[in-house]
Design a protein around this motif. Structure first.
Motif, PDB file in Angstrom:
ATOM      1  N   THR A   1      13.628  -9.120  10.269  1.00 20.15           N
ATOM      2  CA  THR A   1      14.263  -9.394  11.209  1.00 20.15           C
ATOM      3  C   THR A   1      14.367  -6.841  11.069  1.00 20.15           C
ATOM      4  OG1 THR A   1      15.644 -10.512  11.893  1.00 20.15           O
ATOM      5  CG2 THR A   1      16.628  -8.501  12.797  1.00 20.15           C
ATOM      6  N   ASP A   2      14.672  -7.036   9.359  1.00 21.21           N
ATOM      7  CA  ASP A   2      15.186  -5.612  10.147  1.00 21.21           C
ATOM      8  C   ASP A   2      13.475  -4.691   9.786  1.00 21.21           C
ATOM      9  OD1 ASP A   2      16.764  -3.452   8.099  1.00 21.21           O
ATOM     10  OD2 ASP A   2      15.459  -3.429   6.562  1.00 21.21           O
ATOM     11  N   LEU A   3      12.347  -5.090   9.743  1.00 15.33           N
ATOM     12  CA  LEU A   3      11.367  -4.019   9.322  1.00 15.33           C
ATOM     13  C   LEU A   3      11.218  -4.303  11.135  1.00 15.33           C
ATOM     14  CD1 LEU A   3       8.495  -4.900   7.127  1.00 15.33           C
ATOM     15  CD2 LEU A   3      10.162  -3.183   7.607  1.00 15.33           C
ATOM     16  N   LEU A   4      11.372  -5.023  11.943  1.00 14.42           N
ATOM     17  CA  LEU A   4      11.648  -4.481  13.299  1.00 14.42           C
ATOM     18  C   LEU A   4      12.304  -4.045  14.382  1.00 14.42           C
ATOM     19  CD1 LEU A   4       9.567  -8.913  14.221  1.00 14.42           C
ATOM     20  CD2 LEU A   4       8.322  -6.685  13.559  1.00 14.42           C
TER      21      LEU A   4
ATOM     22  N   GLY B   1      -0.934 -15.064  -3.871  1.00 17.48           N
ATOM     23  CA  GLY B   1      -1.238 -14.197  -3.025  1.00 17.48           C
ATOM     24  C   GLY B   1      -2.078 -13.700  -2.336  1.00 17.48           C
ATOM     25  N   HIS B   2      -2.236 -12.910  -1.458  1.00 12.62           N
ATOM     26  CA  HIS B   2      -3.563 -12.400  -1.327  1.00 12.62           C
ATOM     27  C   HIS B   2      -3.366 -11.055  -1.149  1.00 12.62           C
ATOM     28  CE1 HIS B   2      -4.868 -16.382  -0.521  1.00 12.62           C
ATOM     29  NE2 HIS B   2      -4.390 -16.859  -0.259  1.00 12.62           N
ATOM     30  N   ASN B   3      -4.269  -9.868  -0.843  1.00  8.92           N
ATOM     31  CA  ASN B   3      -4.533  -9.231  -0.608  1.00  8.92           C
ATOM     32  C   ASN B   3      -3.933  -8.314   0.074  1.00  8.92           C
ATOM     33  OD1 ASN B   3      -5.239  -6.470  -0.996  1.00  8.92           O
ATOM     34  ND2 ASN B   3      -7.626  -6.420  -0.154  1.00  8.92           N
ATOM     35  N   PRO B   4      -2.624  -7.488   0.025  1.00 10.72           N
ATOM     36  CA  PRO B   4      -1.758  -6.963   0.753  1.00 10.72           C
ATOM     37  C   PRO B   4      -2.950  -4.193   1.686  1.00 10.72           C
ATOM     38  CG  PRO B   4      -0.670  -6.283  -1.429  1.00 10.72           C
ATOM     39  CD  PRO B   4      -1.904  -7.106  -1.606  1.00 10.72           C
ATOM     40  N   LEU B   5      -3.922  -4.516   0.752  1.00 11.21           N
ATOM     41  CA  LEU B   5      -4.027  -3.928   1.690  1.00 11.21           C
ATOM     42  C   LEU B   5      -4.556  -3.649   2.547  1.00 11.21           C
ATOM     43  CD1 LEU B   5      -6.687  -2.611  -2.235  1.00 11.21           C
ATOM     44  CD2 LEU B   5      -3.779  -1.712  -1.564  1.00 11.21           C
ATOM     45  N   GLU B   6      -4.964  -4.744   2.946  1.00 15.90           N
ATOM     46  CA  GLU B   6      -5.644  -5.056   4.365  1.00 15.90           C
ATOM     47  C   GLU B   6      -4.353  -3.966   5.677  1.00 15.90           C
ATOM     48  OE1 GLU B   6      -6.822  -8.752   4.646  1.00 15.90           O
ATOM     49  OE2 GLU B   6      -8.976  -7.988   4.371  1.00 15.90           O
ATOM     50  N   PRO B   7      -3.446  -4.322   5.648  1.00 19.24           N
ATOM     51  CA  PRO B   7      -2.322  -4.066   6.353  1.00 19.24           C
ATOM     52  C   PRO B   7      -1.822  -2.897   6.469  1.00 19.24           C
ATOM     53  CG  PRO B   7      -1.377  -5.691   5.222  1.00 19.24           C
ATOM     54  CD  PRO B   7      -3.230  -5.915   5.172  1.00 19.24           C
ATOM     55  N   ALA B   8      -1.874  -2.244   4.462  1.00 13.07           N
ATOM     56  CA  ALA B   8      -1.881  -0.837   4.274  1.00 13.07           C
ATOM     57  C   ALA B   8      -2.392   0.217   4.693  1.00 13.07           C
ATOM     58  CB  ALA B   8      -1.384  -1.331   2.465  1.00 13.07           C
ATOM     59  N   ARG B   9      -3.482  -0.012   4.970  1.00 13.93           N
ATOM     60  CA  ARG B   9      -4.804   0.706   4.989  1.00 13.93           C
ATOM     61  C   ARG B   9      -3.769   1.377   6.598  1.00 13.93           C
ATOM     62  NH1 ARG B   9      -9.309  -2.822   6.124  1.00 13.93           N
ATOM     63  NH2 ARG B   9     -10.008  -3.222   8.595  1.00 13.93           N
ATOM     64  N   PHE B  10      -3.464   0.809   7.740  1.00  7.90           N
ATOM     65  CA  PHE B  10      -2.838   1.328   8.828  1.00  7.90           C
ATOM     66  C   PHE B  10      -1.279   1.499   8.975  1.00  7.90           C
ATOM     67  CE2 PHE B  10      -6.413  -2.566   9.731  1.00  7.90           C
ATOM     68  CZ  PHE B  10      -7.269  -1.858  10.462  1.00  7.90           C
ATOM     69  N   GLY B  11      -1.483   1.597   7.718  1.00  7.93           N
ATOM     70  CA  GLY B  11      -0.110   2.356   8.034  1.00  7.93           C
ATOM     71  C   GLY B  11       1.100   1.394   8.182  1.00  7.93           C
ATOM     72  N   VAL B  12       0.856  -0.067   8.212  1.00  9.35           N
ATOM     73  CA  VAL B  12       1.571  -1.141   8.814  1.00  9.35           C
ATOM     74  C   VAL B  12       2.769  -1.919   7.348  1.00  9.35           C
ATOM     75  CG1 VAL B  12       1.836  -4.054   9.709  1.00  9.35           C
ATOM     76  CG2 VAL B  12       0.328  -2.469   9.866  1.00  9.35           C
ATOM     77  N   PRO B  13       4.268  -1.657   7.622  1.00 11.93           N
ATOM     78  CA  PRO B  13       4.907  -2.121   6.120  1.00 11.93           C
ATOM     79  C   PRO B  13       4.886  -4.017   6.186  1.00 11.93           C
ATOM     80  CG  PRO B  13       6.313  -2.257   8.286  1.00 11.93           C
ATOM     81  CD  PRO B  13       4.530  -1.332   8.566  1.00 11.93           C
TER      82      PRO B  13
END
Length: 432
Positions: free
Chosen positions: A388-391, A340-352
């Motif tokens: 689909t659920d998140l979108l 895996g890679h770093n999930p913090l990059e999207p997390a900082r924008f509040g992106v699920p």
């Protein structure tokens, strides 16, 4: 003796692998960049940048480490006016990003191959008062030559992954005498701190400072992000699939076909991890029946994009900002067994966030996000349903993103703790 064996094995690997390396250089261009520097030729701009100035050598292997170190380096310059923070990287993508973010104020160069004779040339030119190694970049000859020259070493944002820990333990006889040369270890977590001690680090030199990647700050919206924001139709639901690796794009594209059956207005931004795969991934997109919209070819002022294509983010250094466009994000390297890679990059924008089941490289981060119900871990067959659920579930996705952002914010402060520790180390060394 152990270092002599290590150097001989390294030389053997390079000699036996030479035909393969040469073929890759000739066919893809990979490994060609910076070859002279890797082989010991000191760049002229590096010589002039450090001449007569107090210097710290910081090594950040690739893009992730450069991003994590950027804010720290800026703060180091403020705390140590007049000093030079010289930055080395191993990968070409890391080099390009470091030059883009830091090149105006810090000289950027390729790490030489880990042979004593090459390392000595760089140490003689740089004359560093401190070597700072990021995460798990422990190069035996580099560490030993620094010890021989009396140059202190600090390992910051240190991590010992689940995958590498057993190997380090088996080679404890090699690592223990090298780790004793390190003046300071700043670990990402208590678990890593414990592991460092188990593989031979002196316990009194190991501290837990937190993860610099929690302190990543957006340097403002990138020009590419602004351009994509202009092109994507208003109200479109966007999935940003970042840092994807070989095998993942095919799974994502198969899932995307199913997603579009439910939400045809959705847009996919696909960002491969490695630049040399951009053309390959473009071919995969076309083979899946989609038009390829290459981000690098977009121009301001043209008509907006339709939903019939997949946007290929074929640029360097934009993904961290482009995540802000996402209704949801998939973080790559996780549907294939790569950790895996770093999930913090999207997390900082509040992106699920959605990830596959391989995330051991960022275990502490993912575990904390799982505890907060801020990340969804799925197997490949469940990918389409999860996306689909998140979108479609706007409120649920928003709440999940807010929980991830809260995890990100709560863990901040590693940059200040790391800076204070490094400045304190330099002060103690000079007083001593």
């Amino acid at each position: 003796m152990i270092l002599a064996i290590y150097s001989a094995l390294l030389a053997l690997v390079l000699i036996l692998g030479a035909p393969w390396w040469l073929l890759r250089m000739a066919t893809s261009g990979r490994y060609r960049a910076g070859l002279a520097g890797r082989l010991g030729r000191i760049p002229d701009e590096l010589r002039s940048a450090v001449a007569g100035r107090r210097t710290i050598w910081l090594h950040a292997v690739s893009v992730g480490e450069v991003v994590a170190a950027t804010e720290l380096i800026r703060e180091m310059r403020k705390a140590l006016p007049g000093w030079v923070i010289a930055v080395s990287t191993t990968t070409e993508t890391g080099q390009k990003l470091a030059r883009e973010r830091l090149g105006g104020e810090s000289p950027v160069f390729y790490l030489p191959l880990d042979f004593a004779v090459l390392v000595r040339r760089y140490l003689k030119t740089l004359g560093p008062e401190l070597l700072v190694l990021m995460e798990s970049e422990l190069w035996p000859n580099l560490m030993q030559e620094c010890a021989n020259e009396g140059i202190p070493i600090a390992v910051i944002n240190a991590r010992v992954s689940d995958r590498s820990f057993p190997r380090y333990r088996r080679l404890r006889a090699l690592w223990k005498p090298l780790l004793k040369h390190v003046s300071l270890f700043l670990a990402q977590s208590e678990e890593t701190a414990t592991r460092l001690v188990e593989i031979g680090a002196p316990e009194e030199r190991v501290r837990t400072s937190g993860n610099l990647k929690y302190d990543i700050k957006a340097a403002g919206e990138s020009a590419m992000t602004a351009l994509l924001r202009e092109k994507i139709p208003a109200g479109a639901k966007v999935l940003v699939a970042g840092s994807t690796l070989d095998g993942e794009e095919k799974m994502l594209l198969e899932a995307w076909t199913k997603v579009l059956e439910v939400t045809p207005e959705a847009v996919l931004i696909l960002a491969p991890r490695r630049t040399e795969r951009f053309d390959i991934v473009a071919g995969l997109v076309e083979a899946a029946g989609f038009d390829v919209v290459r981000a690098s070819k977009l121009q301001p002022g043209e008509v907006s994009l339709g939903q019939e294509g997949v946007i290929l983010l074929d640029t360097i250094g934009d993904l961290a900002s482009v995540y802000s466009l996402g209704t949801a994000a998939f973080v790559g390297g996780s549907l294939v067994p790569m950790g895996g890679h770093n999930p913090l990059e999207p997390a900082r924008f509040g992106v699920p966030i959605i990830m596959g089941e391989s995330w051991e490289n960022f275990r502490e981060i993912v575990v904390s996000m799982q505890a907060a119900k801020a990340v969804r871990i799925v197997a490949a067959p469940d990918l389409a349903n999860a996306v689909t659920d998140l979108l479609m579930n706007e409120n649920g996705a928003k709440e999940m993103g807010q929980r991830g952002q809260a995890v990100f914010t709560a863990q901040a402060g590693a940059t200040r703790r790391t800076l204070d520790a490094l400045v304190g180390l330099l002060g103690r060394l000079h007083r001593g």
